[in-house]
Design an enzyme around this catalytic site. Structure first.
Site, PDB file in Angstrom:
ATOM      1  N   ARG A  71      29.490  34.217  44.792  1.00  0.00           N
ATOM      2  CA  ARG A  71      29.436  33.793  43.397  1.00  0.00           C
ATOM      3  C   ARG A  71      28.900  32.372  43.295  1.00  0.00           C
ATOM      4  NH1 ARG A  71      33.683  32.577  41.634  1.00  0.00           N
ATOM      5  NH2 ARG A  71      34.922  32.811  43.521  1.00  0.00           N
ATOM      6  N   LYS A 212      33.860  39.698  38.425  1.00  0.00           N
ATOM      7  CA  LYS A 212      34.596  38.510  38.047  1.00  0.00           C
ATOM      8  C   LYS A 212      34.244  38.065  36.620  1.00  0.00           C
ATOM      9  CE  LYS A 212      37.540  37.485  41.372  1.00  0.00           C
ATOM     10  NZ  LYS A 212      37.377  38.103  42.614  1.00  0.00           N
ATOM     11  N   HIS A 232      45.339  36.864  39.356  1.00  0.00           N
ATOM     12  CA  HIS A 232      44.415  37.079  40.472  1.00  0.00           C
ATOM     13  C   HIS A 232      45.259  37.457  41.686  1.00  0.00           C
ATOM     14  CE1 HIS A 232      41.179  35.425  43.403  1.00  0.00           C
ATOM     15  NE2 HIS A 232      40.911  36.668  43.068  1.00  0.00           N
ATOM     16  N   SER A 250      40.278  33.276  47.534  1.00  0.00           N
ATOM     17  CA  SER A 250      39.399  34.120  48.343  1.00  0.00           C
ATOM     18  C   SER A 250      39.673  33.941  49.836  1.00  0.00           C
ATOM     19  CB  SER A 250      37.943  33.772  48.037  1.00  0.00           C
ATOM     20  OG  SER A 250      37.099  34.643  48.724  1.00  0.00           O
ATOM     21  N   LYS A 254      44.552  39.005  50.225  1.00  0.00           N
ATOM     22  CA  LYS A 254      44.996  39.915  49.156  1.00  0.00           C
ATOM     23  C   LYS A 254      44.618  41.366  49.470  1.00  0.00           C
ATOM     24  CE  LYS A 254      42.764  37.827  45.840  1.00  0.00           C
ATOM     25  NZ  LYS A 254      42.222  36.759  46.695  1.00  0.00           N
ATOM     26  N   THR A 255      43.338  41.579  49.767  1.00  0.00           N
ATOM     27  CA  THR A 255      42.870  42.942  50.001  1.00  0.00           C
ATOM     28  C   THR A 255      43.431  43.484  51.312  1.00  0.00           C
ATOM     29  OG1 THR A 255      40.867  42.529  48.721  1.00  0.00           O
ATOM     30  CG2 THR A 255      40.802  44.379  50.261  1.00  0.00           C
ATOM     31  N   ASP A 269      42.946  43.145  43.645  1.00  0.00           N
ATOM     32  CA  ASP A 269      42.428  41.833  43.207  1.00  0.00           C
ATOM     33  C   ASP A 269      42.815  41.362  41.796  1.00  0.00           C
ATOM     34  OD1 ASP A 269      40.765  39.613  44.129  1.00  0.00           O
ATOM     35  OD2 ASP A 269      39.372  40.187  42.552  1.00  0.00           O
ATOM     36  N   ARG A 335      30.582  42.260  52.519  1.00  0.00           N
ATOM     37  CA  ARG A 335      31.541  42.944  51.638  1.00  0.00           C
ATOM     38  C   ARG A 335      31.281  44.436  51.577  1.00  0.00           C
ATOM     39  NH1 ARG A 335      35.759  40.167  48.614  1.00  0.00           N
ATOM     40  NH2 ARG A 335      35.212  37.989  48.742  1.00  0.00           N
TER      41      ARG A 335
HETATM   42  P1  ATP Z   1      38.814  37.832  47.832  1.00  0.00           P
HETATM   43  O1  ATP Z   1      39.541  37.244  46.637  1.00  0.00           O
HETATM   44  O2  ATP Z   1      37.568  37.062  48.135  1.00  0.00           O
HETATM   45  O3  ATP Z   1      38.599  39.298  47.738  1.00  0.00           O
HETATM   46  P2  ATP Z   1      41.074  38.291  49.657  1.00  0.00           P
HETATM   47  O4  ATP Z   1      42.258  37.428  49.373  1.00  0.00           O
HETATM   48  O5  ATP Z   1      41.126  39.702  49.217  1.00  0.00           O
HETATM   49  O6  ATP Z   1      39.744  37.541  49.134  1.00  0.00           O
HETATM   50  P3  ATP Z   1      40.723  39.420  52.259  1.00  0.00           P
HETATM   51  O7  ATP Z   1      39.528  40.242  51.918  1.00  0.00           O
HETATM   52  O8  ATP Z   1      42.006  40.141  52.409  1.00  0.00           O
HETATM   53  O9  ATP Z   1      40.866  38.226  51.217  1.00  0.00           O
HETATM   54  O10 ATP Z   1      40.360  38.570  53.534  1.00  0.00           O
HETATM   55  C1  ATP Z   1      41.259  38.130  54.517  1.00  0.00           C
HETATM   56  C2  ATP Z   1      40.453  38.021  55.807  1.00  0.00           C
HETATM   57  O11 ATP Z   1      41.178  37.309  56.781  1.00  0.00           O
HETATM   58  C3  ATP Z   1      40.157  39.393  56.364  1.00  0.00           C
HETATM   59  O12 ATP Z   1      38.862  39.369  56.884  1.00  0.00           O
HETATM   60  C4  ATP Z   1      41.228  39.539  57.458  1.00  0.00           C
HETATM   61  O13 ATP Z   1      40.811  40.373  58.505  1.00  0.00           O
HETATM   62  C5  ATP Z   1      41.340  38.101  57.962  1.00  0.00           C
HETATM   63  N1  ATP Z   1      42.629  37.749  58.582  1.00  0.00           N
HETATM   64  C6  ATP Z   1      42.800  37.279  59.824  1.00  0.00           C
HETATM   65  N2  ATP Z   1      44.089  37.007  60.082  1.00  0.00           N
HETATM   66  C7  ATP Z   1      44.782  37.321  58.977  1.00  0.00           C
HETATM   67  C8  ATP Z   1      46.179  37.265  58.633  1.00  0.00           C
HETATM   68  N3  ATP Z   1      47.101  36.812  59.486  1.00  0.00           N
HETATM   69  N4  ATP Z   1      46.536  37.694  57.393  1.00  0.00           N
HETATM   70  C9  ATP Z   1      45.614  38.120  56.513  1.00  0.00           C
HETATM   71  N5  ATP Z   1      44.283  38.182  56.780  1.00  0.00           N
HETATM   72  C10 ATP Z   1      43.871  37.788  58.012  1.00  0.00           C
HETATM   73 MN    MN Z   2      39.922  40.844  47.930  1.00  0.00          MN
END
Ligand code: ATP
Ligand code: MN
Length: 548
Positions: A71, A212, A232, A250, A254-255, A269, A335
């Protein structure tokens, strides 16, 4: 409903499934070829034929989003008019845009789409019907349309027949603005017009702008007019019907952490928490990061990457159409989007009861915050308003200092209202529903970035599991010296010595210095909001001993 098969009128050719009362000329486009609500297969075929997409070995489609692989918050605007002038919190993320300039730019984008082939998607946001928002997404590219299909809620054939849109989203990545004439910062832009209910995206193909944009619109509308707390966060439900939500900026997890084989996914999300205490997903799909994805670590997400899924900016293993998830050559922000049904364990519709547990996820690359800690209501409000994470700056050689981010409500770029509006809603809901609030550091342990390493996903999952099943209610806690948050001394399946981060650092004094450094940054950041905070919230701030 019209099932069109190349129905040429004088000026506009139309194909696909068009709702009874829909009209493309009503949007101002008079010539060209409109493809209505094509199936994912049709869109994939068009994208491949146009040389814009590659079919991967798993059956998912792979595309390149072009100049932008993320973004562009500095190019996100809101039209300033009677609806928004006094209600939007104007700042670096909510940048005002002139009404006259917007109208002119809209006409330019429409003129750009004229005489072109383009794609129309009718979909909606908000799984709770009471808040449903009907969207018409017009895209220059077939793959952007597939993204909209994957991410928003998909109307049934019957619903499509009588579909009328409320909001219009136009996505024209090939259109480049002229900043001096158009009032943009540079050639790309994403502009929300609340009066005309239009989101206008140009110059960027990054699909996240579409999702978004709608999220930002909902974050303005729902809290103000529907008394819904817009969040969020991701959300899932356990076997006892208990909902958990996971806030975080980010990359904080979360995901990843909401995809849990033992819990049903609500969404990954964007959610709303209603006045009658239910939580609903705004979306109909997930948008997962794929960098370093492995089947072993993230089986649910890995298995979701099949036919219908749309991969972005990934790299192939040499000479194959097999994705190399470890390769971040194009971007670290690789992604995949897919309809939520690609995840096996979900609730339908995407709605749950009010949460019993709230997690604030932070990726603390300083290695200061505990892997898990329990927050008082005051600490919860303080950390929600702070919205802290620190990620590693990048993968370039020589960069060792983490990048500190404070982003209110864990999502400042998407929150048009003042943070206190969201924070008040959170605080009153936490008290009303008696929710446990936890902070989880998914970032560094054993030292800061460069010294320690990232918390193992296995341990993070075990900590969350123990919080959810009540095991962390049975253990003894100690308060963090500086942050004051309560750290459990024991947790099943997690080595006790990592629970207090200070224990994991070889150099304890270095830890103490870093903790003070981070706490000072928190307190400095919070001065901007201090005038809105009550005693309870101020007591939730880190405590620095004098001359520390
Ligand atoms: P966005 O808002 O951009 O979608 P998000 O909060 O959903 O971000 P995730 O897509 O879940 O973020 O990304 C977390 C990343 O960190 C993943 O690639 C995951 O494999 C990695 N990771 C490594 N160690 C950990 C951990 N201990 N807990 C969570 N995620 C981890
Ligand atoms: Mn996510």
């Amino acid at each position: 409903m019209l099932h069109l098969k190349h129905q040429p009128n004088k000026c506009m050719e139309e194909t696909g499934i068009k709702p009874n009362h829909a009209s493309i000329t009503a949007l101002g486009i008079t010539h060209g070829k409109a493809h209505w609500n094509l199936s994912p297969e049709q869109l994939a075929e068009i994208a491949v034929d146009a040389g814009q997409a590659t079919m991967t070995s798993s059956g998912a489609l792979a595309i390149d989003t072009g100049e932008f692989t993320g973004r562009s918050p500095k190019d996100k605007f809101i039209v300033k008019d009677e609806i928004t002038a006094d209600s939007v919190w104007w700042n670096n993320f909510n940048i005002p845009f002139d009404r006259t300039k917007f109208d002119r730019l809209y006409n330019k984008v429409i003129a750009y789409l004229n005489n072109k082939e383009f794609y129309v998607r009718d979909a909606y946001a908000c799984a709770d019907e009471r808040y449903r928002m009907n969207l018409r997404v017009v895209t220059e590219y077939a793959w952007s349309n597939l993204f909209a299909y994957n991410m928003f809620l998909r109307p049934s054939q019957d619903e499509l027949k009588e579909f009328n849109h409320e909001w219009l989203i136009i996505c024209a990545p090939g259109f480049k603005a002229n900043p001096t004439e158009d009032g943009t910062r540079q050639h790309n832009f994403s502009i929300i017009d609340f009066s005309k209910k239009i989101i206008l995206i140009g110059g960027s193909g990054y699909t996240g702008e579409i999702k978004k944009g709608v999220f930002s619109a909902l974050n303005f509308i729902l809290p103000q007019t529907k008394n819904v707390f817009a969040m969020h966060c991701s959300a899932n439900i356990g076997k006892d019907n208990d909902t958990a939500i996971f806030f975080g900026l980010s990359g904080t997890g979360k995901t990843t952490l909401s995809a849990d084989p033992d819990r049903k996914l609500i969404g990954d999300d964007e959610h709303g928490w209603t006045a009658d205490n239910t939580v609903f997903n705004f979306e109909g799909g997930c948008y997962a990061k794929t960098i370093d994805l492995t089947e072993e670590k993230e089986p649910d997400i890995f298995k979701a990457i099949t036919k219908g899924a749309l991969l972005e900016n990934i790299v192939f293993k040499k000479g194959t159409n097999e994705v190399d998830f470890a390769d971040g050559a194009r971007t670290e922000n690789t992604r995949v989007s897919y309809p939520i049904q690609h995840i096996k364990n979900i609730v339908t519709p995407s709605i749950g009861h009010h949460p019993k547990n709230i997690f604030f996820l932070t990726c603390d690359a300083y290695g200061v915050l505990p892997p898990i800690s329990k927050l008082t209501p005051g600490q919860a409000a303080f950390h929600f308003i702070s919205g802290y994470t620190a990620k590693v700056a990048g993968t370039e050689a020589g960069i060792t200092e983490p990048a500190m981010t404070f982003s209110t409500c864990f999502g400042a770029p998407f929150m048009p209202l003042h943070p206190t509006k969201y924070a008040e809603m959170l605080s009153s809901k936490i008290k009303e529903a008696k929710v446990n609030v936890w902070m989880v550091n998914t970032g560094w342990s054993g030292g800061e970035y460069g010294v320690g390493k990232r918390m193992s996903l296995k341990h993070t999952r075990a900590l969350i599991r123990a919080a959810l099943n009540g095991e962390l209610n049975k253990v003894i806690y100690e308060n963090h010296e500086v942050f004051g948050v309560a750290m459990p001394l024991h947790c099943p399946d997690v080595p006790a010595e990592i629970l207090n981060p200070r224990n994991t650092w070889a150099d304890k004094e270095a830890y103490d210095r870093k903790a003070v450094y981070l706490a000072e940054a928190f307190n400095k950041n919070f001065t901007r909001y201090a005038e809105f905070a009550n005693e309870e919230i101020l007591a939730g701030a880190p405590h620095l001993k004098e001359h520390a």
